[in-house]
Design a protein around this motif. Structure first.
Motif, PDB file in Angstrom:
ATOM      1  N   UNK A   1      12.180  -4.906   1.580  1.00 23.91           N
ATOM      2  CA  UNK A   1      12.672  -4.296   0.351  1.00 23.91           C
ATOM      3  C   UNK A   1      11.592  -3.489  -0.354  1.00 23.91           C
ATOM      4  N   UNK A   2      10.461  -4.118  -0.573  1.00 21.61           N
ATOM      5  CA  UNK A   2       9.384  -3.451  -1.302  1.00 21.61           C
ATOM      6  C   UNK A   2       8.209  -3.219  -0.362  1.00 21.61           C
ATOM      7  N   UNK A   3       8.239  -2.104   0.337  1.00 21.82           N
ATOM      8  CA  UNK A   3       7.147  -1.742   1.236  1.00 21.82           C
ATOM      9  C   UNK A   3       6.417  -0.541   0.665  1.00 21.82           C
ATOM     10  N   UNK A   4       5.195  -0.352   1.110  1.00 21.07           N
ATOM     11  CA  UNK A   4       4.403   0.775   0.622  1.00 21.07           C
ATOM     12  C   UNK A   4       4.999   2.107   1.060  1.00 21.07           C
ATOM     13  N   UNK A   5       5.739   2.134   2.167  1.00 20.51           N
ATOM     14  CA  UNK A   5       6.366   3.390   2.603  1.00 20.51           C
ATOM     15  C   UNK A   5       7.480   3.808   1.650  1.00 20.51           C
ATOM     16  N   UNK A   6       8.260   2.848   1.192  1.00 22.87           N
ATOM     17  CA  UNK A   6       9.361   3.163   0.280  1.00 22.87           C
ATOM     18  C   UNK A   6       8.881   3.314  -1.159  1.00 22.87           C
ATOM     19  N   UNK A   7       7.955   2.431  -1.555  1.00 21.71           N
ATOM     20  CA  UNK A   7       7.482   2.395  -2.928  1.00 21.71           C
ATOM     21  C   UNK A   7       5.956   2.404  -2.909  1.00 21.71           C
TER      22      UNK A   7
END
Length: 165
Positions: free
Chosen positions: A152-158
């Motif tokens: 859900x909260x990955x560095x790629x997305x966020x």
């Protein structure tokens, strides 16, 4: 059952005491490793009504804290682990299978069912000591690595998440 638990926790009756029972299970095993503290083997009832024999052995455990932290790591030491237990742990490691530890608490006057809801934990690091002690570290209430949070909260997305890791 609430009366038994109330008596057990209140400490008014010195003849009733807690009996911790530790069960190690794995999908790669046909049998489980079951231990209780003491010298005598005891047959205990599980929450599903089945009866199982627990081997008396030196057992050291730290009861989980009653707090709201995201992850708790607990340590258990089972003394007198035999070669069968070592073979089972090796089988699980070779199969890359998860070992679970279930902690059940019994009241000494009622061995037919646990006095509390059993705690099921994932074993992280099973190790054998030279004196025959099996030491296991377990994760309890592991909210940080639950499946619903993964991805859900990955560095790629966020990208901002990387600043807090």
């Amino acid at each position: 059952m609430n009366d038994v638990l109330a008596q057990l926790l209140s400490g008014h009756d010195p003849t009733i005491y807690r009996i911790p029972a530790v069960e190690l299970t794995c999908s790669a095993w046909e049998t489980a490793i079951r231990n209780i503290p003491g010298w005598d083997d005891i047959v205990l009832g599980h929450e599903d009504g089945q009866q199982h024999e627990y081997l008396g052995s030196p057992l050291d455990l730290a009861l989980p804290a009653s707090n709201d932290s995201g992850q708790q790591t607990l340590g258990f030491a089972l003394g007198g682990a035999n070669a069968d237990a070592e073979d089972l742990v090796d089988q699980a490691l070779d199969a890359n299978a998860i070992i679970y530890l279930t902690l059940r608490m019994y009241a000494s006057n009622n061995l037919a069912a646990p006095a509390r809801r059993p705690l099921r934990m994932v074993v992280d690091e099973p190790t054998f000591q030279p004196d025959g002690t099996l030491q296991v570290r377990c994760r309890h209430r592991d909210l940080l690595f639950r499946r619903f949070l993964l991805g859900r909260f990955t560095a790629n997305k966020y990208p901002g998440v990387a600043l807090f890791v």
